[in-house]
Write an enzyme that holds these catalytic residues in place. Structure first.
Site, PDB file in Angstrom:
ATOM      1  N   ASP B 202      45.456  43.370  41.568  1.00  0.00           N
ATOM      2  CA  ASP B 202      45.947  43.066  40.209  1.00  0.00           C
ATOM      3  C   ASP B 202      47.467  43.262  40.119  1.00  0.00           C
ATOM      4  OD1 ASP B 202      46.367  42.921  37.450  1.00  0.00           O
ATOM      5  OD2 ASP B 202      45.246  44.759  36.975  1.00  0.00           O
ATOM      6  N   HIS B 374      46.461  47.892  32.662  1.00  0.00           N
ATOM      7  CA  HIS B 374      46.750  47.539  34.053  1.00  0.00           C
ATOM      8  C   HIS B 374      47.616  48.590  34.737  1.00  0.00           C
ATOM      9  CE1 HIS B 374      45.110  43.484  33.525  1.00  0.00           C
ATOM     10  NE2 HIS B 374      45.579  43.598  32.292  1.00  0.00           N
TER      11      HIS B 374
END
Lengths: 558, 558
Positions: B202, B374
């Protein structure tokens, strides 16, 4: 939530009337009218840039309607500084009356004069500087130095028998500005002692806590980035940000690089700034762009526009490989600028494009290469405390900014009923130290689109949005004027969806049938027939295609 | 900069092929295909939300073309978590083949099943949890707990004889998550010891320095804001953010308030989350929305959607007074959510609207009411160091995010040639611990618009943009098929500008003259005649009106 419009009463003698025509509830097109004894003073006359729901619009102007029949009453237009959102609409006002006198600092007037030259207007001007006092009609003006992201910005104190008003224009309170010209708090203090009856104050950063860092903090960052850059350096910023460009020139010189200015507005503005002494060019640093390609890659800095992702500006064209400078691995691009809300997608597209080409992109998201030009909450508190104004009218900002600014005023002890939260067109009368809302003018948006001003309406923009979202269908039928029988058609064309017009075969018999029935009932009027066509195809397209395109029916008699 | 497309070679035995179909160069429509010995495993199948240059588009899907003829080879679809950008395109893939098995955690599958129900699809599912290992075709899968802004997220390790791959899905490394379920670094360490050949990771926050603060830090802020609120509290957030809603419920309970959930997706998701035990509702806190109006203003919290300014969501409708709850002075609105780039104007319009109504609006710009989901740069460095992967393929992000992530990998000692910066459709073969780019598939955008999928093309969107910027002119002329003489017309209509069609009187004679001349030269073909009409009016409108609208000419024979 439409604002309730109501007319103000006739203006009483001895009363000052203030009505902003732009800049309240928006960031841009700042313009405020001051009226006393039949005479008008205007402070600022800027443009607003459109948002994505205003497609095709180039600029938005203040609505001049409240003053358009009173141009002869205008005694002067004070321009607080040279940014587009404060001067950009001047050409449009001067097109109505070319001899309205412009009053501002040397740099401000030089920038607007260059702009007016493009419109072939030579204005009447009065150059003023900080500390100067001028009587303009019934208005006794005093100009006060303020610090902003362009040099030579001025606040203006407006004295009439009705009281003392202070309008800041855009400002911040950098205590260590590059040019040493700080916002003049001594003058603010003196006005405070005298008694400020109404304070019009920049709200842009009222929601930002604390203090705006000094412009000076950017220099070392630029210096480090340029020192480490292995190849070319490209810096993008606003074309009027003289001090930012100054720091780029200084950092380039310190690193043995030369600087080429790019973009028409950048070259024009910096030429003016240098001529007037606001930009100090280190010896031999500037190089003509055309000669820059002869300079080794590690010895050149390009200074360009386009920091907001404007598609036609230098930086976007570089990112699209649509410019003779093609950035690549080893090149460094610095966006030394703010990211104006609404421009994010455009700016990030440019950053991604440059990154993909291999360039190292430095921007305010990953380095301290920008500070704001506006006073943050901490600075505004200083102003309220030193001025202790009787009434406050927050200007220059979206509604949330105006609200935040009013709250700051209240925290320093100014009563809530003395802080006026208004929208464009609010009419405020000042008399005996009390400011009162006495009316609300009907203020619209005036759109500039290409060469037209005010022709595009909100209805046009609604049409454009429908066209953008759904496309359109045109249906043409030729009928016999005598019998109403279909001679040719229906011909159906669509744009924006369903390029394969075969889908429309299904609806053609329905249209023909509807028209036949209408003809039988004696309907002959083409307009009535076209409404029948519209309904028939509209219903069909909603039901079978689940769309609501614009439908343009046309029934022609032959 | 179009990517050069080239076909990969036939897949050699013993080699794992990896090709992302979405999520590289964009934030959304994440989807990666893994191929081994003729079988395909898919990880994630999400949607992308459109930007302003894609008007009228509802959703953008991954381009299924590379796999559409190979649906029978798909052995499973692993869904790492329940966000739209990871599961939203599943219904569109299952419409092509309904029995493709979905593999995911309990919450993830429950969310996609609810979604599929609306599409009347009942999927085959395999519920897995952290620590579990499953053989799916030739793929030996191991699921690993990761922490994200939705509970029950999983990373997946994929073992084949070609090597060990780890795909993180979206994740961060909150060390004090609400549910105590941290990203399993022990498992990462174990995989690192075993040897990770390829790491798909990610990239969303790779540009953000440092560490994402803990979700837990938001609770006290919510608590304080709610404690001080004099009247109603309205909180807007993402409808799948279970932990954020949990904290709102807890803060409400602590302040003696009840909570009414609003919005279909909010109610549906929280019902699922509560049933599965992910949401712990304090006793008696929830109240049905319909009964909430009986509760005193200072005892109620409304929990709604619309934190991104979506025009049809509850919050926007409240701001437009188009909802039965009309916010006013004393009400508090909390936007406990991120501000997704591109949504700024819409969100600020909502904030301004609410502020104007008198509400106190709390958002991430003025209070710490949001943390990201994130991993920031600091967290990613931990991952690289504990895994020491042989090859890295940054996924989930714009190009600048992927680039920043690759740089982080390189800073931990992974060679630059082992970090693959790819775009959607990049084909990577893994064999003997080496990942090599062997092809680039041609990947397009698949637009969902209303009920159509893939019908709207990029050409349609270009038409829509022209229509939005400039409007259109339609010109209809009826000619005699034998003589070419004009029988009726030209009729000229414009939309999107110049509503007064009188301006077109000037060009009508020019069109008639051009057609007469063409008729004289023997031109009879209606298409050729319509091109003459297009050129004539096009030139005129550019020169006299300075516009470039879309021109739709139509010559009809009668």
């Amino acid at each position: 939530m439409p604002t309730t419009v109501y007319d103000p009463p006739a203006l009483a003698p001895g009363t000052l009337r203030v009505y902003p025509l732009g800049g309240l509830g928006e960031v841009g097109r700042n313009m405020t009218v001051f009226e006393y004894e039949g005479k008008l003073l205007i402070v600022d006359c800027g443009v607003l840039f459109p948002e994505e729901h205003q497609p095709g619009v180039d600029l938005i102007l203040p609505d001049f309607s409240p003053i358009k029949h009173r141009l002869d009453d205008i005694v002067g237009i004070v321009l607080t500084h040279g940014h587009e959102d404060h001067i950009g609409a001047v050409p449009y006002l001067l097109k109505r009356k070319g001899d309205l006198p412009l009053i501002g600092s040397g740099l401000t007037l030089a920038l607007i004069e260059a702009k007016l030259k493009e419109h072939r207007i030579k204005p009447y001007t009065l150059t003023v500087k900080e500390g100067q006092r001028e009587q303009v009609g019934p208005f006794d003006l005093e100009f006060i130095a303020v610090n902003h992201s362009i040099p030579d910005a001025l606040a203006v104190a407006i004295r009439t028998p009705a009281g003392l008003v202070l309008a800041t224009g855009d400002f911040k309170m950098d205590q260590l500005p590059l040019d040493g010209r700080i916002t003049d708090l001594r003058a603010f203090a003196r006005l405070g002692e005298e008694g400020v009856d109404l304070f019009l104050v920049d709200s842009t950063n009222a929601e930002v806590p604390g203090f705006t860092p000094t412009e000076r903090s950017i220099g070392p960052v630029l210096d480090q980035v340029i020192a480490k850059a292995p190849r070319r350096v490209i810096v993008a910023s606003f074309s009027s940000h003289v001090h930012r460009v100054q720091q780029v020139l200084d950092a380039a010189a310190a690193n043995g690089r030369r600087v080429a200015l790019m973009g028409r507005s950048m070259v024009r503005n910096m030429t003016i700034a240098e001529q007037l002494g606001y930009l100090k060019v280190p010896d031999g640093v500037l190089v003509d762009y055309k000669k820059a390609r002869d300079i080794p890659d590690d010895k050149i800095v390009y200074m360009s526009t386009g920091s907001q992702g404007e598609p036609m500006a230098v930086l976007s064209r570089m990112a699209n490989l649509d410019h003779e400078i093609e950035p690549g691995p080893g090149d460094t691009v610095i966006l030394a600028s703010s990211l104006i809300p609404g421009n994010e997608n455009a700016v990030y597209r440019v950053i991604d494009g440059l990154t993909k080409l291999g360039a190292n992109v430095v921007h305010k998201g990953n380095a301290k290469v920008h500070v704001s030009g506006h006073a943050a909450a901490g600075e505004l508190l200083y102003c309220y405390n030193i001025l202790q104004p009787k009434n406050v009218l927050p200007i220059h900002g979206e509604y949330r900014h105006l609200t935040a600014n009013a709250k700051l005023a209240q925290e320093t002890g100014i009563p809530a009923e003395r802080t006026i939260l208004g929208e464009n067109g609010v009419v405020v009368d000042l008399r005996d130290g009390v400011a009162t809302v006495v009316g609300q003018l009907d203020i619209g948006f005036v759109y500039v689109d290409g060469s037209t001003v005010g022709e595009i309406t909100d209805a046009d923009l609604k049409d454009r949005r429908i066209l953008a979202e759904e496309g359109f269908i045109s249906v043409i039928v030729v009928v016999d004027s005598a019998t109403g029988r279909v001679v040719t058609g229906p011909e159906i064309h669509a744009r924006g969806f369903a390029e394969d017009t075969a889908v429309f075969e299904a609806v053609k018999p329905k249209i023909a049938a509807a028209l036949a029935e209408a003809a039988k009932s004696g309907v002959r009027d083409p307009h009535a027939l076209s409404q029948i066509v519209r309904r028939t195809i509209g219903r069909w397209v909603n039901q079978s295609l689940r769309r609501r395109p614009m439908i343009v029916p046309l029934v022609i008699e032959a």
